[in-house]
Write an enzyme that holds these catalytic residues in place. Structure first.
Site, mmCIF file in Angstrom:
data_model
loop_
_atom_site.group_PDB
_atom_site.id
_atom_site.type_symbol
_atom_site.label_atom_id
_atom_site.label_comp_id
_atom_site.label_asym_id
_atom_site.label_seq_id
_atom_site.Cartn_x
_atom_site.Cartn_y
_atom_site.Cartn_z
ATOM 1 C CG ASP A 1 -1.996 -0.995 1.195
ATOM 2 O OD1 ASP A 1 -1.969 -1.848 0.295
ATOM 3 O OD2 ASP A 1 -2.888 -0.936 2.065
ATOM 4 N NE ARG B 1 10.636 -3.546 9.118
ATOM 5 C CZ ARG B 1 10.131 -4.653 9.625
ATOM 6 N NH1 ARG B 1 10.169 -4.848 10.920
ATOM 7 N NH2 ARG B 1 9.567 -5.553 8.852
ATOM 8 C CG LEU C 1 5.400 2.038 13.285
ATOM 9 C CD1 LEU C 1 4.090 1.297 13.077
ATOM 10 C CD2 LEU C 1 5.112 3.509 13.589
ATOM 11 C CG LEU D 1 0.083 3.219 4.840
ATOM 12 C CD1 LEU D 1 0.268 3.137 3.330
ATOM 13 C CD2 LEU D 1 -1.389 3.224 5.183
ATOM 14 C CB SER E 1 -7.486 -4.688 9.205
ATOM 15 O OG SER E 1 -7.812 -5.967 8.724
ATOM 16 C CD GLU F 1 -8.355 -10.967 9.184
ATOM 17 O OE1 GLU F 1 -8.039 -11.712 10.113
ATOM 18 O OE2 GLU F 1 -9.081 -11.327 8.243
ATOM 19 C CE1 TYR G 1 -2.449 -6.921 10.636
ATOM 20 C CE2 TYR G 1 -4.684 -7.746 10.295
ATOM 21 C CZ TYR G 1 -3.678 -6.852 9.989
ATOM 22 O OH TYR G 1 -3.903 -5.882 9.038
ATOM 23 N N GLY H 1 -4.461 -23.720 2.218
ATOM 24 C CA GLY H 1 -5.170 -24.050 3.456
ATOM 25 C C GLY H 1 -6.667 -24.120 3.204
ATOM 26 N N PRO I 1 -5.371 -21.367 13.432
ATOM 27 C CG PRO I 1 -3.796 -20.844 15.070
ATOM 28 C CD PRO I 1 -4.124 -20.619 13.628
#
Ligand code: NDP
Ligand code: GDR
Length: 325
Positions: free
Chosen positions: A15, A35, A59, A80, A125, A127, A149, A211, A279
């Site tokens: 992104d 970084r 970060l 981001l 997100s 998520e 996450y 998966g 999981p």
């Protein structure tokens, strides 16, 4: 008038690279925080490296963030950077929390102390919706994250809202559904499939291990989504927005779309491997992007099928070049 200056964290990611392209087109001066690594990983920004300024920071390191804000004085910050791969968050939950959750607070603290006028975008997100409490998901849908996450992103979202309400910062949280591109990391399922379809077509591979084929995602094109990030920071007041296509497809449909594009039957090549099961799974994500459409005037341009075909084409071209085919 002098150019507007934006700081992008995560500029070396998918992104970050598209956002940098977009902001340069809008006439921005772009500062990218990177970084330190032992080998350079600038492949996604190689084509614009002479047009942007890269500065060293992390970060995890509050001092580096403060120094960058003081020296470069950005008017807008797009946060981001993250540990963004969901399976890795079970292997490294504490690290994921440090970067993806607390990293947001470090950036917000930097803004509060150096210049509270800076406009801030947080990469939240879908998520966060996890085990969905409502279909489709919109801004008011309760969160139920299903991975370390997702939990870290919920923290990042709420700390952004909290700093907006506590300190009156112009801080926005963009709740983006999955977005992909030829620049997507190879471990994410879209790119893993398009890359391997191209390899199989060229005779460089015979099998693809995946998966869960049943999970459903709302997949869009990253190039469309960075426009929504920018639009959020151009409004009169800060707010949170869901960004997605409003369509959902299963991993199996993704296989079908990618393999059939090159005249292959996915049943002949795909095997299921428990190593790629999670999981706890997020079974179904589908957005209601109505608010982004109404308030930001944002709509995606690239359809699901166009996106997958674009990625297959790009992978074919790269592999042919690499292997002199
Ligand atoms: P990528 O994984 O491609 O990029 C992540 C970026 O973060 C890289 O530039 C990486 O640097 C950088 N980074 C990681 N850790 C640190 C750190 N400690 N300090 C500074 N930089 C760091 O992610 P995407 O581009 O796909 O996603 C961008 C953001 O949007 C992420 O926050 C992600 O969680 C979020 N998001 C993504 C969605 C998607 O579908 N793509 C959907 C919703 C949210 P390096 O190159 O050195 O590893
Ligand atoms: P996701 O993306 O977890 O949604 O997070 P990913 O592409 O990794 O998985 C999507 C779905 O595909 C299933 N799947 C597989 N996934 C991977 N990676 N590899 C496989 O072999 C495989 N087989 C099946 C997964 O189980 C899952 O259901 C992405 C990231 O970009 C996050 O940072 C971002 O926040 C969300 O999208 C929105």
């Amino acid at each position: 008038m002098s150019k507007r200056r934006a700081l992008i964290t995560g500029i070396t990611g998918q992104d970050g690279s598209y956002l940098a392209d977009f902001l340069l087109e809008q006439g921005y001066e772009v500062i990218g925080m990177v970084r330190r690594t032992s080998t350079i990983n600038f492949a996604r920004i190689h084509h614009i490296q002479d047009k942007i300024t890269l500065v060293s920071g992390d970060l995890l390191d509050q001092g580096s963030i403060l120094a960058i804000l003081q020296e470069y004085k950005p008017q807008e910050i797009y946060n981001l950077a993250a540990q963004s791969f969901v399976p890795a968050s079970w292997k490294q939950p504490v690290f994921t929390g440090e970067v993806t959750a607390l990293g947001v607070t470090r950036m917000l603290e930097g803004i509060r102390t150096v210049n509270p006028e800076i406009r801030f975008y947080q990469a939240s997100s879908s998520e966060m919706f996890g085990k969905v409490q409502e279909v489709p998901q919109k801004e008011s849908t309760p969160f139920y994250p299903r991975s370390p996450y997702g939990v870290a992103k919920v923290y990042g979202h709420w700390i952004t809202v909290n700093y907006r309400e506590s300190y009156d910062l112009f801080a926005c949280s963009g709740i983006l559904f999955n977005h992909e591109s030829p620049r997507r990391g190879l471990e994410f399922v879209t790119r893993k499939i398009t890359y391997n379809v191209a390899k199989i077509k060229l005779g460089l591979s015979q099998q693809l291990a995946l998966g869960n084929l049943d999970s459903k995602r709302d997949w869009g094109f990253a190039g469309d989504y960075v426009r929504a990030m920018w639009l959020m920071l151009q409004q009169d007041s800060p707010d949170d927005y869901v960004v997605g296509t409003g369509e959902t497809h299963s991993v199996e449909e993704l296989c079908e779309t990618a393999f059939s594009y090159l005249g292959l039957d996915w049943h002949d090549y795909v095997i299921q491997d428990p190593r790629f099961m999670r999981p706890a799974e997020v079974d179904l994500l589908v957005s209601d992007p109505g608010k982004a459409r109404r308030v930001l005037g944002w709509e995606p341009d690239v359809s699901f099928t166009e996106l997958i075909q674009m990625m297959v084409d790009a992978d074919l071209a790269t592999l042919k070049k690499e292997h002199n085919l």
